[in-house]
Scaffold this motif. Structure first.
Motif: not given
Lengths: 736, 172, 329
Positions: A358, A373, A376, A401, A433, A599
Motif C-alpha cells: 500500500e 483513493l 485503489r 474506501c 486499503a 480502508a
C-alpha cells in the motif's frame, strides 16, 4: 440466522451490550493464571543463555541447592527426558527444552530454578554459573541462506515481465519492517500440578486444546488425563498460540518434584521466549497504464527466523487477493539465524505485506499524478476473487474506501506534498486499503438447556479480550429464545468440547458455526422427548425453535411444549446438543470465502524542525461481515489501530549485532503507544453478512491493524514529501 | 483510621532478612511477616491474596500494579512492602462499595468497554480514580497525558478516556 | 534480588552513621531507580537504610530561593505555586519527566542520583561495562545506542544521565546540601556530577555514607521567563532524545541575560555556557541560535546510533530559544 426472536430486547446479536465478563475484570476478581496458587506450590524461574550459539560445557548448580528455600535446579543434565512435541499447524512447539546442551539463540532456556518463594528462585537463578563452548553465531541476515516456505509457495498469474513492459508508469522500491514483540500486558506463565498421570495446567495459552495435545504427547500420558485451564488471559496477540518451552519446563519440574510448580516469565523474557513479529524486507514493483489500471504487481519478501523454528511468513499472502491485476507474482523466503523464535503477532505477515504494497501504491499514485483513493477504486476487484476467478462471498472494500473518504473529508485534500500547513506544522493526509484473509478452524460446542429455563454453552475456547464470552452468549440467547443473562457461556477449559484457537480472526466465526449446529442437535434431542400426542411429534430439528423455555413450531410458535415438561416427562434435568463447524465445501460452494476488508484514513501533524509527529485523526472503515456486537467490535478496531500506530512509529525490538542479545527488552526501552499517542479514532463498519459462514461473520481481531502503518507513512509523505520506507518512522527520520 | 507503626525489622523474632509490616489495606489492618525483599505488589498478591493488582513488568514501566498509598497513586512493584509500614493502601478490591456495588469509575469502564483482556484494568482504574482527585480530567488531552503511565496493549485508550470523562461528570 | 537487611532510622545522623559503618550498606529513598537495579542484579547492597521517613520532605520558600527537602517528591515540587511562577522550566521538566505514579514516589534528591538507563549497564550478563566494572570495556559503543550520550563521553562510556528536572536545576545554579560522616557540606550542581569521560565508574562527588538532605534552588528574578522542551518519540512517558531548558530575560528584542542547559545529550546534565555567552546581549536571531547550539555540540562524541542527536540537540535548543524569545513573560 435461524432464530425467531421473542424476548424483549431480542435479537441480541447486533447489539452493543456490555461485556458479560466486565464486572469480573473491573473488580480484579477475574482469575488469570498468575493469580492461581495451590497448596504446596513451588516457584520456578527460567535461566537463559548469554551466548547465541555453542554448547554448555559446564553448569554448576550444587552451590545453589544450599541457598535458603531452593528445592531443585534443572539443567539438560537432570531434566526429565521429553518426547518430541507434535507438529501443530500455525502453532508449532519449539524444540523441547533442556534435552541437550546446545545453544541456538541468545536468551534460550538453559536451566530452571525451583524454590519455595519467587524471591528465592529469582535470586538463585541469577547465581547459576555456566561455562560455554561458543561457536560462531549466524546473526547477520546477509550471511544467511534464503529458504522457501513449505506452506507458502511462490505464486504467479499472468506474465509480470510482460506487464512491466507494457506499463506506462512503473515504480519499484524496497520496504522494511522491524521486529515487533507481542508483549501482552499479562506476563505469560503457568501453574502445573500432577496427580499420578493426570496433569492440570493453568496457563496463558490462546489454544487450550493444542496445549493439551502437546502436553500429553511430550509427557507420554493420555490426553484424557491432561486438563488446561485458561478462563482469562492478559492478552496474547498471537504469543499464546504456540506451546512454548516454559510450559514443558513447569510441567516437567512439577512431575519430578511431586509438587505444583508456578512459572511466570519476566518482562525481559517475554521478548525472548514467546515469539515476535519478525523483521521483514520487501521489494515491490508495480506497473500501470496511464489511466491507473495495474498491469503488474510483483512482491518479493524475506523474513528472519530462528534455526529451529520456521518463519511465520504470510508477508505476501494478501498481495494477489485484492486488485484485479492480470499479472501478479509473489516470492517469499525466510532466513534462519541464531535468533529467538518468531511467531504470529496480530495480523501476522499481512500487516507487513500491506505496508509494503500500500506504500508502493501511494508511490504509484504520485507517479501517475492520480489521487491515491482513485487508484485503489480503479483496481479493486470487488466481485471476483482474482486468484480463483470465483465470486467473493462478500466484499465491501469499495464501500470502505468511499465511506472513509466521505467521513474523513478526503476530497478537501491538496495532493501536493507539504501543501497543507497549520501553525508551522506540516499536515499530511494518507490512506491505505486493507485485507485480511478468512480463517476458520474446526470447533465443537455443546449447548445445554436446564429445567429451570436457563442454558449453558460450553467450548474449550479462550477470550483473549476479543469478547468471545459476550458474543457467543448473545448468539446463544437468540438461538434459544432467552436473554443473555439466562445463558452461561463456559470456556477456557480443555475438558469442554474442543474449540479452535483465538487466532487468525477465526474463533467467533468457527464457534458460532458450531453453536448453531449444536442448537440444531438440541432440537433433535428435545424432539426425541416429545410424546406421540404432541403437536410437535414427528417434526424435524429444523422445524422447531426454542423460545422462552418452550420448544415451538418454527412456522407457528404458538404450537409449543414446555421444555421443563419435556425433561420431566423422561425424568431428565437437562438436555444437550453437540455441534461442530459445518461449512460448504469450498470446491463446490461456487464462491471464494472472503476475509475482512478495510480502508484507513490518517492525518498526521509534523513539526519538521524537531521531527515531532503526532497522529491527529484516524478514520477506520471495516467490512467484517456481520458484526455480532458493535461495541466490542469497535474496541477491536480501536485496539488494532493503536497497535498499528505502535508498529508505524515506535515498536522495534533490537538485537545486538555481535551477540544476538535483545538490546531493548523492557517497557522502558521498547515503546508501546501510550494514551497520549492516540487520537479519537472514528470506527465505522460497512458491508453485509458474509455468505460463506452461517453467522455471516468475518472476524474483527486483526483487520483493524492492517493498513494503519501504510496510511501513516503515506500521510508522512504527503506532509513532508519524504518517502520513508522503513518502520518505525522516528524523530530522526523526520527532522527537516 | 487508626494505624499502627512498627519499628522494622524485628531482629529478635526472626532472622535479619525478615521484616514485620503493619499496614491498613482497603480499610482493614494487615500484618505481614515477610522477606525484606518483598515488594508491596508481592505482599498484596502473595501474602494477602489480593490478586486484583497485577504484575505487568515488575520494572515500574507499565502501571498495571498501580495502587494508592496514603491516597496517592504509586507503583507497587517499585516499593518495598516494608516502606508501606504504617500507611494506608488501597487496591482495586477496595473500590467496590460495602454492599458490593461498583465504584462509578468501574461502572464507567464497563459501560464504555474501557478494557479488553482486562489485565491492565485494575491499574487503569486506580490511576483514573486518583486522576479525578488530582483534578486532571479537564480535557481529553489532559486525561490522556495523565493516564499515560498505564499501558494498555489491547489499545483501549479511547474508551478509557471516554469512561474517565464520564466519571468526571463531563458526560459520555 | 539479593537478600538484604532492612533498616528504617528516624534521624539523619543515625542514617548516615548506619551506612557509613557498613561498606555494603546503601540508602533507599523513593526506590524507583534502586529497586529496578536490584531486580536486575546490577546493584546488590547487603543492607538497605530506608531514609524515606526522615524529616527531609517539604519546600521552604525564601525570597531568592527554594529550599527543597531531598525527599520532596517530584509531584510535590511540581505542585508548588512558586515553581510555576518563578521556575516554570522546573515545573515543565518535572511534569514531562515521569508518570504521576513515578512522580509520587521519586524524590528530588534521588532524581539527581538516578543511574543511567543504558541497557548494557543494566544487564549484568553483559561483561563489558566500564561504569559497572572498571576497565571491562563498553558494549554500548559498538552496540545499540540510541538513548545514549554524546557530550562528556568517549569510547570508554557513553552512558546518558536521563534526568529532566536536573537540567533546569543546573541551569539556575542550584546547590545540594550533603550530610556525611565528616559533617555537612554544600556542593553546587555544576560540580556535583562526574562526566563519563573523566572516569566512567564515578558518577558524582558523593562518598560512601554521604546523603543529600536539601537542594537549594535559586528563583529566577522577576521578569525572566523559562521553559523546557523535551523531544521524544512518544508523546508522553519516555526519556528525552534531546531536551533544552532555557531561561531568559528580554530587553526589547535583545536577550539581556539567559541560562541554558541541555538534557538527553550528556553523561551529566549539560550546562551550555558557550551558548549563553554567545547569546547574552544579542538580538533575536535564529541563525545565531543555531550557531550557539553548534558551539555547544562541537565536542560531541558520536557512534552511529547517536549521531542524529547532534543536529537534533541544536534544533531543540534553537526552537526553545525561539519560543522563549517570542513569548510574553
Amino acid at each position: 440466522m435461524t432464530a425467531i426472536q421473542s424476548r424483549p430486547g431480542a435479537p441480541w446479536v447486533g447489539q452493543g451490550i456490555d461485556r458479560v465478563d466486565g464486572p469480573h475484570k473491573v473488580t480484579g476478581t477475574a482469575p488469570y493464571a498468575s493469580d492461581v496458587t495451590m497448596a504446596g506450590m513451588l516457584h520456578a524461574v527460567v535461566v537463559t543463555s548469554t551466548i547465541a550459539a555453542g554448547t554448555i560445557t559446564k553448569i554448576d548448580t550444587s552451590a545453589l541447592l544450599t541457598l535458603p528455600g531452593v528445592r531443585a535446579v534443572f539443567t539438560h543434565e537432570n531434566f526429565p527426558r521429553l518426547n518430541t512435541p507434535p507438529v501443530i499447524p500455525f502453532g508449532d512447539t519449539p524444540v523441547a527444552p533442556l534435552q541437550d546442551g546446545r545453544i541456538a539463540f541468545h536468551g534460550q532456556e538453559i536451566a530452571l530454578v525451583v524454590a519455595d518463594t519467587p524471591q528465592q528462585a529469582t535470586e538463585a537463578a541469577r547465581l547459576v554459573e555456566v561455562v560455554y563452548a561458543p561457536e560462531p553465531a549466524l546473526l547477520d541476515p546477509a550471511d544467511g541462506r534464503p529458504e522457501p516456505l513449505s506452506y507458502l509457495p511462490d505464486t504467479h498469474r499472468g506474465d509480470t515481465e510482460a506487464g512491466w513492459a507494457i506499463a506506462d508508469v512503473r515504480v519499484g522500491a524496497s520496504y522494511r519492517t522491524a521486529e515487533n514483540t507481542n508483549n501482552p500486558l499479562g506476563l505469560m506463565g503457568c501453574v502445573a500440578a500432577w496427580d499420578g498421570d493426570h496433569l492440570e495446567m493453568h496457563d496463558t495459552t490462546q489454544w487450550p486444546i493444542a496445549l493439551r495435545q502437546t502436553l500429553a504427547a511430550v509427557f507420554g500420558v493420555p490426553e484424557s488425563g491432561v486438563r488446561v485451564h485458561v478462563p482469562y488471559l492478559g492478552g496474547g496477540f498471537g504469543a499464546g498460540l504456540n506451546q512454548w518451552a516454559y510450559k514443558l519446563l513447569a510441567a516437567g519440574a512439577a512431575r519430578a518434584l511431586g509438587r505444583p510448580v508456578k512459572l511466570m516469565l519476566t518482562r525481559p523474557q517475554m521478548f525472548r521466549l514467546v515469539g515476535h513479529r519478525p523483521d521483514s524486507e520487501h521489494q515491490v514493483r508495480l506497473g500501470a497504464a496511464r489511466d491507473g489500471t495495474l498491469t503488474m504487481i510483483e512482491h518479493r519478501a524475506t523474513s528472519l527466523s530462528s534455526l529451529d523454528h520456521p518463519a511465520v511468513g504470510l508477508l505476501t499472502a494478501g498481495t494477489p487477493q485484492v486488485y484485479a491485476c492480470p499479472n501478479v507474482a509473489t516470492v517469499e523466503r525466510t532466513v534462519r539465524l541464531n535468533r529467538r523464535y518468531p511467531a504470529s503477532m496480530r495480523a501476522p505477515g499481512e500487516a507487513e505485506g500491506n505496508w509494503a504494497l500500500e506504500t508502493a501504491l501511494d508511490e504509484l499514485a504520485y507517479e501517475l499524478g492520480m489521487d491515491p483513493l482513485e487508484l485503489r477504486l480503479r483496481n479493486v476487484s470487488s466481485v471476483v476473487h482474482p486468484p480463483s476467478g470465483l465470486p467473493w462471498s462478500s466484499n465491501a472494500l469499495v464501500e470502505c474506501c468511499k465511506v472513509g473518504a466521505e467521513v474523513f473529508g478526503w476530497s478537501r485534500r491538496d495532493p501536493r506534498p507539504s501543501s497543507m500547513r497549520e501553525d508551522g506544522l506540516l499536515i499530511g493526509w494518507g490512506m491505505a486499503a486493507a485485507f485480511y484473509g478468512a480463517y476458520l478452524a474446526m470447533s465443537r460446542a455443546r449447548v445445554t438447556v436446564y429445567a429451570d429455563g436457563t442454558a449453558a454453552v460450553r467450548a474449550a475456547a479462550t477470550d483473549i479480550g476479543t469478547g468471545t464470552y459476550t458474543v457467543i452468549t448473545q448468539l446463544a440467547a437468540d438461538l434459544l429464545g432467552l436473554s443473555p443473562h439466562q445463558v452461561d457461556f463456559q470456556l477456557g477449559d480443555s475438558d469442554l468440547p474442543a474449540a479452535a484457537q483465538s487466532g487468525g480472526s477465526g474463533l467467533a466465526s468457527s464457534l458460532s458455526n458450531a453453536v448453531i449446529d449444536a442448537v440444531t442437535h438440541l432440537h433433535g434431542e428435545l424432539l426425541d422427548l416429545v410424546g406421540e400426542g404432541s403437536p410437535l411429534y414427528g417434526l424435524r430439528p429444523d422445524d422447531v425453535v426454542c423460545r422462552d423455555g418452550a420448544l415451538c413450531r418454527r412456522d407457528d410458535p404458538a404450537t409449543q411444549e414446555s421444555i421443563a415438561d419435556l425433561l420431566a416427562g423422561q425424568g431428565l434435568l437437562e438436555a444437550s446438543g453437540d455441534g461442530r463447524v459445518r461449512l460448504p465445501d469450498p470446491a463446490t460452494a461456487g464462491m471464494c470465502h472472503a476475509g475482512g476488508f478495510g480502508a484507513r484514513y490518517v492525518e498526521v501533524a509534523i513539526d519538521p524542525m524537531i521531527g515531532r509527529l503526532r497522529v491527529r485523526r484516524v478514520v477506520s472503515v471495516t467490512d467484517a461481515g456481520r458484526v455480532l456486537n458493535p461495541k466490542l467490535a469497535r474496541s477491536q478496531i480501536l485496539g488494532a489501530t493503536v497497535g498499528g500506530i505502535g508498529m508505524a512509529l515506535f515498536e522495534e525490538t533490537l538485537t545486538d549485532p555481535d551477540t544476538g542479545r535483545v538490546a531493548n527488552g523492557t517497557f522502558g526501552d521498547y515503546l508501546l503507544a501510550v494514551s497520549a499517542d492516540v487520537p479519537d479514532v472514528e470506527v465505522i463498519f460497512v458491508g453485509e453478512p458474509d455468505r460463506f459462514t452461517p453467522a455471516g461473520t468475518k472476524g474483527v481481531g486483526e483487520i483493524g491493524l492492517v493498513g494503519v502503518p501504510a496510511a501513516i507513512g503515506n500521510a508522512v509523505f504527503h506532509a513532508t514529501g519524504r518517502r520513508l520506507r522503513s518502520l518505525p518512522i522516528t524523530v530522526d527520520q523526520l527532522v527537516m | 483510621m487508626k494505624t499502627t507503626r512498627s519499628t522494622a525489622p524485628a531482629p529478635t523474632t526472626q532472622d535479619e532478612y525478615t521484616v514485620d509490616v503493619f499496614t491498613v489495606v482497603n480499610g482493614a489492618p494487615v500484618q505481614w511477616r515477610i522477606d525484606t525483599r518483598t515488594t508491596l505488589l508481592e505482599a498484596l498478591r502473595d501474602s494477602s491474596g489480593l490478586t486484583g493488582t497485577k504484575r505487568g513488568c515488575d520494572q515500574g514501566a507499565c502501571g498495571a500494579c498501580t495502587v494508592h498509598v496514603d491516597g496517592a497513586r504509586v507503583l507497587s512493584c517499585l516499593m518495598l512492602a516494608a516502606q508501606a509500614d504504617g500507611r494506608q493502601v488501597t487496591t482495586v478490591e477496595g473500590l467496590v462499595g460495602e454492599e458490593g456495588q461498583l465504584h462509578p469509575m468501574q461502572e464507567a469502564f464497563v459501560r464504555h468497554d474501557a478494557f479488553q483482556c482486562g489485565f491492565c484494568t485494575p491499574g487503569q482504574l486506580m490511576s483514573a480514580v486518583c486522576l479525578l482527585r488530582e483534578g486532571r480530567a479537564g480535557s481529553d488531552a489532559e486525561i490522556r497525558e495523565y493516564m499515560s503511565g498505564n499501558l494498555c496493549r489491547c489499545g483501549a485508550y479511547d474508551n478509557i478516556v471516554a469512561a474517565v470523562r464520564e466519571a468526571a461528570g463531563g458526560g459520555a | 534480588m539479593r537478600a538484604f537487611v532492612y533498616d528504617c532510622p528516624d534521624a539523619v545522623d543515625e542514617a548516615v552513621a548506619s551506612v557509613a559503618a557498613d561498606p555494603q550498606a546503601a540508602f533507599l529513598a523513593g526506590g524507583t531507580t534502586q529497586l529496578d537495579l536490584m531486580k536486575d542484579g546490577v546493584w546488590t547492597p547487603d543492607r538497605l537504610v530506608d531514609i524515606s521517613r526522615l524529616p527531609l520532605r517539604g519546600i521552604l520558600v525564601e525570597s531568592q530561593q527554594l529550599k527543597v527537602g531531598a525527599l520532596t517528591t517530584m509531584e510535590q515540587l511540581a505542585a508548588e505555586p512558586v515553581v510555576a511562577q518563578r521556575l516554570m522550566f522546573v515545573r515543565e521538566a518535572l511534569l514531562a519527566g515521569a508518570t504521576v505514579q513515578l512522580r509520587n514516589m521519586a524524590t528530588i534528591g534521588g532524581n539527581l542520583l538516578q543511574r543511567t538507563r543504558c541497557r548494557y549497564f543494566r544487564d549484568p550478563t553483559v561483561s563489558a561495562c566500564n561504569r559497572r566494572s572498571p576497565d571491562s570495556g563498553c558494549a554500548a559503543v559498538d552496540g545499540v545506542a540510541r538513548m545514549h550520550a554524546v557530550l562528556g563521553v568517549d569510547e570508554r562510556c557513553i552512558a546518558l544521565h536521563a534526568s529532566d528536572v536536573a537540567v533546569p536545576l543546573l541551569a539556575v545554579d542550584s546547590t545540594v546540601l550533603v550530610s556525611g560522616p565528616t559533617g555537612q557540606r554544600r556542593v553546587p550542581l555544576s560540580e556535583f556530577w562526574v562526566r563519563a569521560d573523566e572516569g566512567p565508574s564515578i558518577e558524582n562527588v558523593l562518598g560512601h555514607g554521604d546523603l543529600i538532605t536539601e537542594i537549594d534552588v535559586p528563583l529566577l528574578p522577576n521578569g525572566w521567563r523559562s521553559g523546557y522542551l523535551k523531544v521524544r518519540d512518544r508523546a508522553s512517558y519516555e526519556f528525552a532524545l534531546t531536551s533544552a531548558a532555557v531561561a531568559l530575560q528580554m530587553d526589547g528584542d535583545m536577550i539581556a541575560d539567559l541560562r541554558i542547559a541541555l538534557g538527553g545529550v550528556g553523561s551529566v546534565p549539560w550546562r551550555a555556557r558557550e551558548a549563553e555567552e554567545m547569546l547574552r546581549g544579542t538580538h533575536v536571531d535564529p541563525v545565531r541560535f543555531e550557531q550557539a547550539g553548534r558551539a555547544v555540540m562541537a565536542s560531541a562524541f558520536t557512534v552511529p546510533g547517536t549521531a542524529f542527536k547532534v543536529d537534533l540537540a541544536v534544533r531543540t535548543l534553537s526552537r526553545q530559544l525561539l519560543t522563549m524569545t517570542e513569548a510574553t513573560p
